[in-house]
Design a protein around this motif. Structure first.
Motif, PDB file in Angstrom:
ATOM      1  N   GLN A   1     -18.224  84.038 -38.229  1.00  8.25           N
ATOM      2  CA  GLN A   1     -17.055  84.039 -38.980  1.00  8.25           C
ATOM      3  C   GLN A   1     -16.902  82.586 -39.553  1.00  8.25           C
ATOM      4  O   GLN A   1     -16.681  81.730 -38.870  1.00  8.25           O
ATOM      5  CB  GLN A   1     -15.936  84.510 -38.577  1.00  8.25           C
ATOM      6  N   ALA A   2     -16.347  82.649 -40.716  1.00  7.38           N
ATOM      7  CA  ALA A   2     -16.039  81.273 -41.364  1.00  7.38           C
ATOM      8  C   ALA A   2     -14.992  80.562 -40.561  1.00  7.38           C
ATOM      9  O   ALA A   2     -15.011  79.269 -40.473  1.00  7.38           O
ATOM     10  CB  ALA A   2     -15.587  81.530 -42.814  1.00  7.38           C
ATOM     11  N   ASP A   3     -13.907  81.508 -40.298  1.00 11.25           N
ATOM     12  CA  ASP A   3     -12.756  80.814 -39.343  1.00 11.25           C
ATOM     13  C   ASP A   3     -12.251  81.738 -38.403  1.00 11.25           C
ATOM     14  O   ASP A   3     -11.875  82.943 -38.596  1.00 11.25           O
ATOM     15  CB  ASP A   3     -11.647  80.787 -40.362  1.00 11.25           C
TER      16      ASP A   3
END
Length: 395
Positions: A275-277
């Motif tokens: 996931q990006a964040d």
């Protein structure tokens, strides 16, 4: 606990998901690991010590050399104890010396001891738990081959070469790939981490997938054939078969309980890494599940040692016998896998498990009929020796 994440924690530039689980309540987590490892270590050692009650004292009878499977059970317990000791030492240092832990992330510091301690304890724990996995696999193979009577003259040395060789090879290869070219540059891409995770989880997945199949085939191969045998022996075999199934079920149940959370946790962490964040609101449930399985691992991983001894031998009691007498040796073939290959009779004390008396009756009946006792009965029943703890006769 035993997780490849702890090796990646030794990297100053560790990934975000590893940073997330390691830094969540570290004091409480270390305390949990200390408590679980301490309890498991004490009771595991207590379990494997010889007992006074019902224990056949050394020198009372001529002692046969234990079968390979009996020695393997003992070695598994030793590996679990050493791995548990590593968890206890590491968690105690992390809890008592927080500056040492913070020094791992300090790239400007010239002190190498925090990283040395981190890597050393992580490798120690991985090595002995990995060896425990390989020995558990060898135990299933050894028992299956003996029951099928296709093992020939096996030797414990061969199992030592396989288990320790593979454990050391995979551990060194995984750590070398992770920390190449140096600890400060590890985790700069999945090419460093993935080989390490594969070498860590390969023996674990092998036991989870292959051992149940081998145990099922072992039980099937050892089922009694009533044709041409007296009814009492068939009934005794049936009772013993039930005990064997229960013991194999306990062994695999302990393994699944102690290590399935690791696989779940690692899957969740890899998902977070993608996931990006990882702090996004829609990932809240994933983060909670990751933390829950992380703390479950801290409790269950060290407890494998104690739970394994319960699965192997049952509760052996508190009556420890630390006296030592030199056993009288018999001229037994050290390469023999089964103690009962020649149909010999071993004296049994009164506190032996009830069904083992049926085994001896079966042996006497078979000898009277001119038949050979089953290797399956001798080898598969040797782990159920609650009070006597005779697995230590050969050590």
């Amino acid at each position: 606990m035993a997780s490849p994440r702890l090796e990646t924690f030794c990297c100053p530039n560790r990934d975000a998901s590893t940073e997330f689980v390691i830094n969540f309540q570290p004091v409480f987590f270390s305390a949990i690991c200390i408590g679980s490892a301490g309890v498991s270590l004490v009771f595991s050692i207590l379990q494997i010590l010889p007992k006074r009650r019902g224990y056949r004292r050394l020198g009372q009878y001529p002692l046969p050399k234990p079968a390979s499977s009996s020695r393997i059970l003992f070695i598994i317990s030793v590996c679990d104890i050493l791995g548990c000791a590593g968890i206890l030492v590491r968690s105690s240092i992390w809890l008592g010396l927080p500056d040492l832990v913070s020094g791992i992330s300090d790239t400007s510091s010239s002190d190498v001891w925090p990283e040395v301690f981190c890597v050393g304890t992580a490798v120690w724990i991985q090595l002995f738990f990995s060896a425990s996995f390989w020995w558990t696999f060898c135990y299933a193979v050894d028992v299956y081959l003996v029951v099928k009577r296709s093992a020939g003259l096996s030797t414990i040395v061969l199992y030592h070469m396989i288990t320790w060789g593979l454990a050391v090879l995979l551990c060194v290869e995984g750590v070398a790939m992770l920390y190449y070219p140096s600890i400060s540059s590890c985790e700069n891409g999945l090419q460093h981490a993935i080989p390490h995770y594969i070498t860590t989880y390969a023996p674990l997945l092998l036991v989870l997938t292959v051992n149940p199949v081998l145990f099922a085939r072992t039980v099937s191969a050892g089922e009694p054939h009533p044709k041409g045998r007296q009814g009492i022996y068939t009934e005794n075999e049936r009772r013993l078969g039930t005990e064997i199934k229960i013991r194999f079920f306990k062994i695999m149940l302990v393994f699944f309980i102690c290590w399935l959370p690791n696989i779940i946790n690692e899957s969740l962490l890899f998902y977070l890494e993608m996931q990006a964040d990882i702090k996004a609101s829609h990932l809240k449930n994933v983060r909670n599940a990751t933390l829950i399985t992380w703390f479950i691992m801290g409790i269950l991983n060290p407890m494998q040692g104690f739970l394994n001894t319960l699965a192997f031998h049952g509760w052996t009691g508190f009556h420890v016998d630390l006296t030592f007498q030199q056993p009288r040796e018999l001229a037994w073939d050290s390469a023999s896998t089964s103690v009962a290959a020649a149909g010999g009779y071993n004296p049994i004390v009164g506190s032996t498990l009830h069904y083992q008396s049926h085994i001896q009756e079966a042996k006497k009946t078979m000898a009277a009929n001119g038949q050979q006792p089953s290797d399956a009965i001798s080898v598969l029943s040797e782990g159920n020796r609650n009070d006597r703890s005779p697995v230590y006769q050969g050590w």
